[in-house]
Design an enzyme around this catalytic site. Structure first.
Site, PDB file in Angstrom:
ATOM      1  N   GLY A 517      10.674 -35.185  28.252  1.00 24.54           N
ATOM      2  CA  GLY A 517      11.473 -33.979  28.457  1.00 24.54           C
ATOM      3  C   GLY A 517      12.595 -33.892  27.445  1.00 24.54           C
ATOM      4  N   ARG A 518      13.134 -32.692  27.308  1.00 21.20           N
ATOM      5  CA  ARG A 518      14.275 -32.512  26.412  1.00 21.20           C
ATOM      6  C   ARG A 518      15.058 -31.291  26.850  1.00 21.20           C
ATOM      7  NH1 ARG A 518      13.722 -32.171  20.706  1.00 21.20           N
ATOM      8  NH2 ARG A 518      12.159 -33.837  20.834  1.00 21.20           N
ATOM      9  N   GLY A 519      16.342 -31.282  26.492  1.00 21.04           N
ATOM     10  CA  GLY A 519      17.215 -30.170  26.833  1.00 21.04           C
ATOM     11  C   GLY A 519      18.294 -30.019  25.793  1.00 21.04           C
ATOM     12  N   GLY A 522      20.004 -33.613  25.092  1.00 21.02           N
ATOM     13  CA  GLY A 522      19.300 -34.749  24.533  1.00 21.02           C
ATOM     14  C   GLY A 522      17.839 -34.774  24.923  1.00 21.02           C
ATOM     15  N   VAL A 524      14.611 -37.020  26.709  1.00 27.11           N
ATOM     16  CA  VAL A 524      14.353 -38.018  27.746  1.00 27.11           C
ATOM     17  C   VAL A 524      13.039 -38.730  27.430  1.00 27.11           C
ATOM     18  CG1 VAL A 524      14.069 -38.442  30.209  1.00 27.11           C
ATOM     19  CG2 VAL A 524      15.559 -36.591  29.428  1.00 27.11           C
ATOM     20  N   LYS A 538      17.607 -41.138  28.848  1.00 32.63           N
ATOM     21  CA  LYS A 538      18.036 -39.917  28.167  1.00 32.63           C
ATOM     22  C   LYS A 538      18.878 -40.291  26.954  1.00 32.63           C
ATOM     23  CE  LYS A 538      20.436 -35.516  28.902  1.00 32.63           C
ATOM     24  NZ  LYS A 538      21.145 -34.661  29.874  1.00 32.63           N
ATOM     25  N   ASP A 630      24.441 -25.750  36.379  1.00 29.37           N
ATOM     26  CA  ASP A 630      23.205 -25.558  35.610  1.00 29.37           C
ATOM     27  C   ASP A 630      21.984 -25.851  36.497  1.00 29.37           C
ATOM     28  OD1 ASP A 630      21.759 -24.831  33.387  1.00 29.37           O
ATOM     29  OD2 ASP A 630      21.776 -26.828  32.491  1.00 29.37           O
TER      30      ASP A 630
END
Length: 792
Positions: A517-519, A522, A524, A538, A630
């Site tokens: 995953g990413r956001g 950063g 993950v 992360k 969020d």
């Protein structure tokens, strides 16, 4: 030349003035005690007490008063601590009596950590008396401030406990910050012991099931004062009195509220003898509330003390601190046919009774629990005095005790056909009570002191005032740099999480190979730690925003404990690297599951309820109000049982309870499509922004439609333009009985509880109202989903 040399020496000596030592009983105006000088100690005239800096952890210090011991530092016999919740660094920290008459404790950053908040321009001094009282008085003998008026966890002979004071226990034997237990006069003027835990609070001494006069107390007074003397006699204005087992002898004594919630008197003859307990308030330590945390029981043996045990089907939350309790490894449904009960003989869980039936039989008690979705079990016990059985259904499983004297059983509600047993629980999860969280104060070494010495030598030798000026500027710059590193290091270390090295995490992720995953903050990665646990790691971006998110997540999560919050195991702060280590969620994020169509209606309902519960906890049950800011499917993770876990606190904000409309939230936070209108129109930001985002997420779960992406149906007859709220509200306003069917995600399939789904839709629409004051609180959402949703 002589003038320049004198000026130089004055400037240099003023920089190092904090190194002057003290070995008297008093500190005068303009003088200081330095943490770096072990000789900087105040000693009472009779040498019974000492005051100075004591080490309470790795490079963590507090200014304290303690009984003089053969060995200098003795934090466990400290009778008063100035900065128990804010330890200072082992470098450059000092306590000073300023010329304005204020006692000030400053950290390495030269920021004030603690102060007596006094002003006096008359000659004054800070004096440590033979009774252990640290007194600030002026030349006329007027007391400006005294430590006896601000007790921490200890009373000394002659020191009163009043309506304005209270004793607060330490967090543990090694962590002297404020704990969960308090000794104070309650609202009825009765001297009481209170448990003020992370999520609940209660009184446990005197016995809460008895009236005050049943235990010899009286609340017909208004004086609220208690004290004891050096002979061992204690008197309180509520008629409570006791004498110690060694009453009559003049000894060194201290009354302390210990970290286990019990109040004790310790005695000894002299510094050459060990302290012993000469009185304690509670003989059975398991009567103390919260001692083993939630979903656990406490057993007491006079020989070995207390032992804590998770309830069957539950696991320990924190192996170093039982106060965090246990958590269930299963999910319960409201369907009574899907539940069974496990008998736990001799187990009692005090308080939080939803129903009490004085005369009952087992079958009716069981049925009463099954009809209540919030019921987690029931207590069924026999009254010898009254000759019948009594039934107590439980909404929370707290204050558990195991006692062979208890003539009854507690029946734990479990999923039907589960394999959990009392024997299995005892074998696998019994532990002695442990609450030892070591404080640590990181200090990044630098060579400032050596360079300062070199500069001093040059300044003295050559008399060059310019050199001193350069040194002063350089010194301040280096101090500021080092201080920032010190503060960051302590902030991270004090959270109690494990600190990983960058090389450890690089090895765990096999060079950051498996991205999951990413956001915005950063990326993950999946990793396997050295103890073979799967972890989500992360790796924050190296930008400044990434470090801010890092500090926010570590600090906030350190205060939180809820079954629907992601569990954080550790962090890495090494050079430019910033990483967070979380528990690994087998089923990924809610966004991934919605995209893969793996969630049936019951899972979606359970996720909505779990998220409502955790947001209610954040908004209403924490010491501060915490706004996540969020809420979106990408930040909701699902464990192996599809239990939701809220993650990613990088945008979180803490609000003071007394000022919910906090003006400090100025930067727009969140993700487009899930953000409340308040952000756009620059309105006051409250917990209702999370309520709005929650409503959007629920609508997305129900419909399967994104709030930002336009979609055209396959038949081409209808186009969804991305305005999710307007589209659902329009559908719900139709009188057509099939409007729920038109809205619900086709991936759910035809088999679902239409009434529950309609309730969920109505709740979500209320959460996304434009007027924030018209939206419900998350606590109200929980009540609706638990009660109304289970009536059908």
């Amino acid at each position: 030349m002589r003038l320049v040399l004198s000026t130089t020496l004055f400037l240099v000596s003023s920089l190092f003035s904090s190194q002057c030592s003290s070995s008297s009983s008093s500190l005068r105006k303009g003088s200081s005690l330095s943490v770096e000088n072990p000789q900087d100690v105040l000693i009472s005239p009779n040498r019974t007490f000492s005051a100075g800096f004591v080490g309470i952890g790795e490079n963590a210090y507090s200014f304290a008063i303690w009984f003089t011991e053969p060995h200098f530092h003795a934090p466990n016999t400290a009778t008063w601590i100035a900065n128990r919740d804010h330890p200072v660094n082992g470098k450059r920290s000092k306590l000073s009596l300023t010329h304005s008459g204020n006692v000030v404790l400053v950290d390495a950053s030269f920021n004030t950590v603690w102060s007596s908040n006094t002003v006096s321009f008359a000659p004054s001094e800070l004096h440590l008396g033979d009774d252990g009282n640290l007194v600030l008085h002026d030349s006329r003998g007027t007391i400006l401030w005294q430590s006896f008026d601000f007790p921490t966890d200890t009373l000394l002979p002659g020191q009163p406990l009043t309506r304005h004071t209270q004793l607060v226990s330490s967090r543990s034997e090694s962590n002297h910050s404020s704990g969960f237990y308090k000794l104070l006069f309650d609202d009825e003027n009765v001297l009481s012991l209170h448990y003020d835990g992370p999520s609940v609070s209660s009184s446990y001494w005197p016995k809460p099931w008895l009236l005050s006069w049943d235990v010899g107390r009286t609340y017909f007074n208004s004086s609220k004062i208690a004290a004891f003397d050096s002979l061992g006699l204690f008197n309180s204005s509520d008629n409570f009195t006791f004498v110690t087992s060694d009453y009559g002898a003049v000894l060194q004594r201290r009354l302390k509220l210990d970290c286990d919630g019990n109040v004790r008197v310790y005695s000894r003859m002299s510094v050459l003898e060990k302290w012993y307990v000469s009185w304690q308030g509670i003989s059975n330590g398991c009567l103390v509330h919260g001692i083993c945390g939630a979903y656990s029981t406490c057993g007491y043996d006079p020989m070995i003390g207390k032992t804590c045990l998770c309830l069957p089907g539950h696991r320990l939350n924190n192996f170093s601190d039982w106060s965090y309790g246990c958590e269930p490894m299963f999910d319960l449904t409201c369907d009574g046919n899907e539940s069974s009960f496990l008998e736990m003989r001799g187990v009692e869980l005090y308080g939080y009774d939803n129903h009490y039936v004085e005369v009952s039989n087992y079958s009716s008690c069981e049925s009463l629990c099954l009809r209540d979705c919030t019921c987690k079990g029931f207590q069924y016990s026999y009254s010898d005095k009254k000759g019948f059985f009594r039934c107590y259904t439980k909404t929370q499983l707290l204050n558990g005790r195991r006692s062979p004297k208890f003539t009854g059983s507690t029946y734990l509600r479990l999923p039907k056909n589960s394999s959990f047993s009392v024997k299995q629980s005892a074998v696998e999860t019994v532990h002695d009570h442990v609450c030892s969280v070591q404080l640590r104060r990181d200090y990044i070494k630098a060579r400032v002191s050596h360079v300062a010495t070199v500069f001093q030598w040059f300044a003295t030798a050559f008399g060059a005032l310019e050199m001193v000026s350069i040194f002063v500027v350089w010194f301040l710059i280096r101090t500021n740099q080092r201080t920032n590193a010190d503060l960051q290091g302590y902030y991270l270390a004090a959270t109690g999480f494990r600190k990983f090295s960058y090389s450890e995490l690089k090895k765990a992720t096999k060079g950051f190979r498996y991205e999951i995953g990413r956001g915005a903050g950063g990326v993950v990665y999946k990793g396997i730690l050295s103890d073979q646990r799967n972890a989500a790691i992360k790796r924050l971006y190296n930008a400044k925003q990434g470090e801010g998110e890092f500090l926010a997540e570590v600090g906030i999560i350190g205060r939180l404990n809820h079954m629907n919050l992601i569990e954080m195991w550790g962090y890495c702060a090494e050079g430019k690297h910033r990483l967070l280590v979380y528990e690994y969620m087998e089923n990924g994020s809610l966004a991934q599951n919605l995209a893969s169509n793996t969630l049936d209606w019951s899972k979606r309902y359970k996720i909505a309820l779990g998220m409502a519960r955790v947001l209610a906890y954040l908004h209403e049950e924490c010491l501060e109000w915490i706004l996540h800011c969020d809420i979106k499917p990408q930040n909701i993770l699902l464990d192996s049982n599809y239990q939701p876990k809220l993650a990613d606190f990088g945008l979180s904000k803490l609000l003071n309870r007394n000022n919910p409309n906090n003006p400090s939230i100025s930067m727009i936070r969140g993700t487009r499509g899930y953000m409340a209108p308040e952000w756009v129109f620059n309105l006051a930001i409250t917990s209702k922004v999370d309520v709005y985002s929650y409503g959007i997420v629920v609508l997305e779960m129900i419909t399967g439609k994104s709030p930002t992406t336009s979609v055209q149906n396959i038949d081409g007859e209808e186009t969804y333009d991305g305005r999710l709220v307007a589209w659902v509200r329009e559908k719900s306003s139709n009188t057509n009985a099939s409007w729920v069917e038109q809205i619900i995600d086709p991936a759910v399939g035809p088999h679902y509880d239409s009434i529950k789904m309609e309730i969920l839709i109505r709740v979500a629409l209320n959460c996304v109202l434009e007027d924030k004051d018209s939206r419900p609180t998350m606590r109200q959402v929980v009540e609706v989903l638990q009660c109304h949703g289970s009536d059908h």
